[in-house]
Design a protein around this motif. Sequence first.
Motif, mmCIF file in Angstrom:
data_model
loop_
_atom_site.group_PDB
_atom_site.id
_atom_site.type_symbol
_atom_site.label_atom_id
_atom_site.label_comp_id
_atom_site.label_asym_id
_atom_site.label_seq_id
_atom_site.Cartn_x
_atom_site.Cartn_y
_atom_site.Cartn_z
ATOM 1 N N ALA A 128 0.844 -1.198 0.000
ATOM 2 C CA ALA A 128 0.000 0.000 0.000
ATOM 3 C C ALA A 128 0.878 1.245 0.000
ATOM 4 O O ALA A 128 0.486 2.303 -0.502
ATOM 5 N N GLY A 129 2.108 1.092 0.535
ATOM 6 C CA GLY A 129 3.053 2.197 0.566
ATOM 7 C C GLY A 129 3.671 2.517 -0.787
ATOM 8 O O GLY A 129 4.355 3.541 -0.926
ATOM 9 N N LYS A 130 3.447 1.670 -1.783
ATOM 10 C CA LYS A 130 3.910 1.999 -3.136
ATOM 11 C C LYS A 130 3.369 3.356 -3.579
ATOM 12 O O LYS A 130 4.026 4.116 -4.290
ATOM 13 N N LYS A 170 0.438 -6.201 1.064
ATOM 14 C CA LYS A 170 0.524 -7.584 1.512
ATOM 15 C C LYS A 170 -0.213 -7.786 2.833
ATOM 16 O O LYS A 170 -0.165 -6.955 3.730
ATOM 17 N N ASN A 171 -0.908 -8.901 2.917
ATOM 18 C CA ASN A 171 -1.639 -9.278 4.127
ATOM 19 C C ASN A 171 -2.727 -8.277 4.491
ATOM 20 O O ASN A 171 -2.983 -7.993 5.659
ATOM 21 N N GLY A 185 -3.694 -4.604 9.519
ATOM 22 C CA GLY A 185 -3.748 -5.804 10.334
ATOM 23 C C GLY A 185 -2.989 -6.965 9.742
ATOM 24 O O GLY A 185 -2.246 -6.821 8.770
ATOM 25 N N GLU A 186 -3.175 -8.132 10.352
ATOM 26 C CA GLU A 186 -2.644 -9.368 9.800
ATOM 27 C C GLU A 186 -3.509 -9.786 8.618
ATOM 28 O O GLU A 186 -4.592 -9.246 8.394
ATOM 29 N N SER A 187 -3.030 -10.773 7.877
ATOM 30 C CA SER A 187 -3.806 -11.288 6.765
ATOM 31 C C SER A 187 -5.160 -11.806 7.244
ATOM 32 O O SER A 187 -5.252 -12.489 8.266
ATOM 33 N N GLU A 199 -1.952 -15.702 3.230
ATOM 34 C CA GLU A 199 -1.030 -14.642 2.840
ATOM 35 C C GLU A 199 -1.317 -14.215 1.406
ATOM 36 O O GLU A 199 -1.610 -15.052 0.547
ATOM 37 N N ASN A 200 -1.269 -12.915 1.132
ATOM 38 C CA ASN A 200 -1.533 -12.415 -0.214
ATOM 39 C C ASN A 200 -0.638 -11.212 -0.483
ATOM 40 O O ASN A 200 -0.100 -10.602 0.433
ATOM 41 N N PHE A 201 -0.511 -10.852 -1.761
ATOM 42 C CA PHE A 201 0.374 -9.760 -2.140
ATOM 43 C C PHE A 201 -0.354 -8.435 -2.353
ATOM 44 O O PHE A 201 0.229 -7.380 -2.257
#
Length: 357
Positions: free
Chosen positions: A102-104, A312-313, A331-333, A337-339
């Motif tokens: 998300a920081g991209k 991710k997650n 949060g956590e996934s 796990e996902n990208f």
Amino acid sequence: MKHIYFIFLCSSLLINFSCASDDSNDEDIVDESIYYPPINSDTWETKSMAELNWNDNALQPLLDFLEEKNTKSFMILHNGKIVVEEYMNGHDSNSTWYWASAGKTLTTATSGIAQEEGFIDINNKVSDYVGTGWTSAALDKENLITCKHLLSMSSGLDDTTGDDISASNLQYVADAGTRWAYHNVYVKMQDVVAQATNQTWDSYFNTKLRTPIGMNGGWFNLGVLNVYWSNTRSMARFGLLTYANGKWEDQQIVNETYLAEATNTSQSINKSYGYLWWLNGKSSYHLPQSQMEFTGDLIPNAPSDMFAALGKNDQKIYVVPSKKLVIIRMGESAEDENFALSNFDNELWEKINTLIY
């Protein structure tokens, strides 16, 4: 005949009155200025669900779902004001968490600022700023890669070699602009900005983006990855800046035209991808680690004009201009796990819709 005309006139007045009454409750036509929380302050104005005619009975089921799905924080802003802000699973308002991919979009915004200030042109080749030999591709192929290709994930470099972006790991697969692949090579844009401005990436980012909108947090180098961490409200501030077309109060932080390009289709291959932003409402999309094309909306349950920063997650920033919404999830996934995109996006929007519609 006079009686018929009188009945018709009354009916018309009644219809007009009813329409006027309905319009007065339509949040989309209310002329309300965007609210910006003060810089260097915990003050942030709120707005009640009653003011918005939202379904208050749907809030607790939504929060229960979020907690069950390993969420740590969740916020909904309406035109800048907080409507929902909740923390769970050991998290609180002061806790920091990673943005992951998300920081991209922070790189997207900062690159736009550098372009507006004349340091870079995203249509120029990357080697103009970082020198040649930054990939393992032949020079003529390397020189096809522009900054815009990095921002749109269309560099043509091999995406199967991991996150390492050293030259030996950046290998040619296809000419730039002919192949879309989700790849960590976008991080080279941070080198481009640093070289062009003659500053460190962190310094330029902090001065031009982080500080002017009151964010906290910072970049942490995790080996081959540069990941941003902050509290939830800082993520919400960035979402609000983007919702406001790059403006913060009376200051244009990110060029509005550039930001409009960033949040619209950036190339012809993956219609649901801008400059590191994911786009809903398009006819097809691609996913990370795949060359398959999928038809339909990215997130069918979400509004068609929504665009998102997806990490991710299940780190999420959703921006919905038509509904004046910015929605944050950290949060956590939620499941596996996902990208970036996951089933959780569509499930979450199903719950959100019961609240806001």
